[in-house]
Design an enzyme around this catalytic site. Structure first.
Site, PDB file in Angstrom:
ATOM      1  N   ASP A 200      48.497  42.329  98.784  1.00  0.00           N
ATOM      2  CA  ASP A 200      47.342  42.626  97.946  1.00  0.00           C
ATOM      3  C   ASP A 200      47.778  43.127  96.562  1.00  0.00           C
ATOM      4  OD1 ASP A 200      44.375  42.945  98.035  1.00  0.00           O
ATOM      5  OD2 ASP A 200      44.872  45.045  97.599  1.00  0.00           O
ATOM      6  N   GLU A 255      49.405  38.283  96.110  1.00  0.00           N
ATOM      7  CA  GLU A 255      48.226  38.104  95.268  1.00  0.00           C
ATOM      8  C   GLU A 255      48.581  38.644  93.879  1.00  0.00           C
ATOM      9  OE1 GLU A 255      43.526  39.343  94.943  1.00  0.00           O
ATOM     10  OE2 GLU A 255      45.003  40.833  95.496  1.00  0.00           O
TER      11      GLU A 255
HETATM   12  C1  NOJ Z   1      42.217  42.238  96.238  1.00  0.00           C
HETATM   13  C2  NOJ Z   1      41.469  41.959  97.488  1.00  0.00           C
HETATM   14  O1  NOJ Z   1      41.475  40.581  97.735  1.00  0.00           O
HETATM   15  C3  NOJ Z   1      40.084  42.534  97.301  1.00  0.00           C
HETATM   16  O2  NOJ Z   1      39.215  42.171  98.339  1.00  0.00           O
HETATM   17  C4  NOJ Z   1      40.198  44.033  97.188  1.00  0.00           C
HETATM   18  O3  NOJ Z   1      38.928  44.570  96.888  1.00  0.00           O
HETATM   19  C5  NOJ Z   1      41.185  44.433  96.107  1.00  0.00           C
HETATM   20  N1  NOJ Z   1      42.375  43.650  96.111  1.00  0.00           N
HETATM   21  C6  NOJ Z   1      41.585  45.872  96.247  1.00  0.00           C
HETATM   22  O4  NOJ Z   1      42.400  46.040  97.387  1.00  0.00           O
END
Ligand code: NOJ
Length: 508
Positions: A200, A255
């Site tokens: 993440d 990500e």
């Molecule tokens: C990216 C995640 O995909 C999202 O759902 C989340 O709210 C944020 N990061 C914070 O963790």
């Protein structure tokens, strides 16, 4: 050396709250995933990544983690997780868990301790700054709401940083104890046998030591979409060393939510950072051939050309589903040829194989602070009123047309989008060119993108007509898969219908 498994794999994202419950319940869980692995095997996906199922107050539906090394009772327990992992491996399917290294929940014992006093030994595990309650330390914006990325803690008289909700304080990765603790979390899951991590907002973990203001022209944009500093690369290299010390090609799929492919590409390092990175600019590209052609070229230039391997994703739990964005099932069908036909690893989002649209969520049922409920609607499995969930009123409303657009009904209809997904997945699995081959652009009329994937085992041609008009195409060969199912097994007729796509075997 053979290519690592993740280059040829097709990934499938599961949002556990919305996938399926093991027992009748308004929310899904790990047992529900295990009970539906047949669907994934039948579809032909190779690996899944699962959004967080850890203990969490659910302020950000699991991305506010209160314990990185356990399962929230709402989703099962560690034994359920182990059974799910074992069942995946028995089927030859791989499983990634979601690592959330940037922040914890404010209910995590680390933050509870850190917040208890300025002298607490864990104080420095988070990012604190002096100041006065009326002036945050810099102009960084939080995600989800136009508020500062800082919250004043009255009890201890300092600000703490949170790139997301105030309930999600950022960890201080400049503290070696934090690095060690998060490496411990990674070891915990790797030792259990997971095949790797979706990571993440991994670009967020390092912070520019001076915490400088964001430039005025972007000051209204969440800092989480801008944070890009050298320190993060060092930290990712540390994670990569750890992951690579495990046998079995474990994977880091990060990500990197920076909306520039050029910036995303840097997070592959010199083969010593992320194995794979999500690249979101194509997801935000509308259904328009010239724009897509530019995205494809950009990806090749920045990612392929540095010897890295791209990923392709059109839907996830944070964005309106591409079926809704593009506006028709025909386009959603044709878009699959982008995902599975371009060079790189595709990542599907549960429910897109049904052509699901976002649910209409009335204001009194909205729950997500980021307004993302629509794409998180529960997956309908059957045509019955409970759609296979055992309850008729799950945590979010059903997506549109769930009576007819569900797994049971679409499996019974060979002309459905679900069968198209299965056919194209099978065609990809059968083709070294589609899995790992090089890519060469083809000259096309306006409104069409087309390319050839090459391999000694046989080339493949993919063409996608994004225009509203039929397009003539100088391609000869046998149609293996067509987005509308027409003419499969026959020679390509030379015309591609509006909003449609074909996969052609050019050996004739
Ligand atoms: C990216 C995640 O995909 C999202 O759902 C989340 O709210 C944020 N990061 C914070 O963790």
């Amino acid at each position: 050396m053979p290519a690592p498994w993740w280059q040829s794999a097709v990934f499938y994202q599961i949002y556990p709250r919305s996938f399926a419950p093991g027992e009748p319940a308004p929310t899904g869980d790990l047992a529900g995933i295990a009970a539906h692995l047949d669907h994934l095997s039948w579809l032909g996906v190779d690996a899944m990544w699962i959004s967080p199922f850890y203990p969490s107050p659910q302020a950000d539906f699991g991305y506010d983690v209160a314990d990185f090394c356990d399962v929230d009772p709402a989703y099962g327990d560690l034994a359920t997780f182990d059974r799910l992992l074992g069942a995946c491996h028995e089927r030859g399917m791989r499983l990634l868990v979601d690592l959330v290294p940037n922040h914890t929940s404010d209910q995590h014992p680390w933050f509870v301790a850190a917040r208890s006093s300025r002298d607490d030994p864990m104080r420095d595990w988070y990012v604190w700054r002096d100041g006065t309650p009326d002036t945050p330390p810099n102009n960084w914006r939080a995600a989800f709401a136009p508020v500062p990325a800082w919250t004043w803690d009255d009890a201890t008289g300092q600000w703490y940083l949170h790139q997301f909700l105030p309930q999600q304080p950022d960890l201080n990765w400049d503290n070696p104890e934090v690095v060690e603790a998060m490496h411990g979390v990674m070891r915990f899951w790797l030792d259990r046998g997971v095949d790797g991590f979706r990571i993440d907002v991994v670009h967020g973990i390092g912070k520019d030591p001076g915490l400088p203001d964001d430039p005025p022209e972007v000051a209204g944009i969440p800092h989480a979409t801008l944070n890009d500093t050298a320190r993060t690369h060092e930290l990712i290299r540390g994670m990569r060393k750890l992951v690579d010390s495990y046998p079995g090609d474990r994977l880091m799929l990060g990500e990197v939510y920076l909306l520039s492919t050029e910036l995303v590409a840097k997070y592959y390092g010199d083969g010593d950072e992320l194995h794979l990175a999500f690249n979101f600019p194509p997801l935000y590209t509308r259904w328009h051939a010239e724009r897509w052609r530019a995205q494809i070229a950009d990806t090749r230039h920045h990612i392929d050309d540095r010897g890295a391997w791209p990923t392709w994703v059109l839907s996830n739990h944070d964005n309106v589903r591409h079926r809704s964005r593009y506006g028709s099932e025909a386009r959603a069908r044709a878009a699959l040829f982008l995902l599975l036909g371009l060079r790189g690893s595709p990542v599907l989002y549960a429910g897109e194989e049904l052509g699901l649209e976002d649910a209409e969520v009335p204001p009194d049922r909205a729950v997500d602070p980021g307004g993302r409920d629509g794409c998180r609607a529960p997956v309908p499995w059957t045509s019955a009123p409970d759609h296979g969930w055992g309850v008729t009123d799950p945590w979010l409303p059903w997506p549109p047309d769930a009576d007819t657009r569900n797994v049971e009904a679409l499996r019974a209809d060979e002309s459905s989008i679900l069968h198209l997904y299965r056919r194209l997945l099978a065609a990809r699995k059968a083709s070294p060119a589609l899995q790992l081959g090089d890519i060469v652009d083809l000259v096309t009329p306006t409104g069409v993108v087309a390319w050839r994937r090459t391999s000694p085992a046989g080339d493949r041609v993919v063409a996608v007509n994004m225009s509203g008009e039929p397009a003539g195409l100088d391609v000869a060969g046998i149609v293996l898969v067509a987005s509308d199912g027409a003419g499969e097994g026959a020679p390509f007729a030379g015309t591609l219908g509006p909003d449609s796509a074909v996969l052609v075997d050019p050996r004739t």
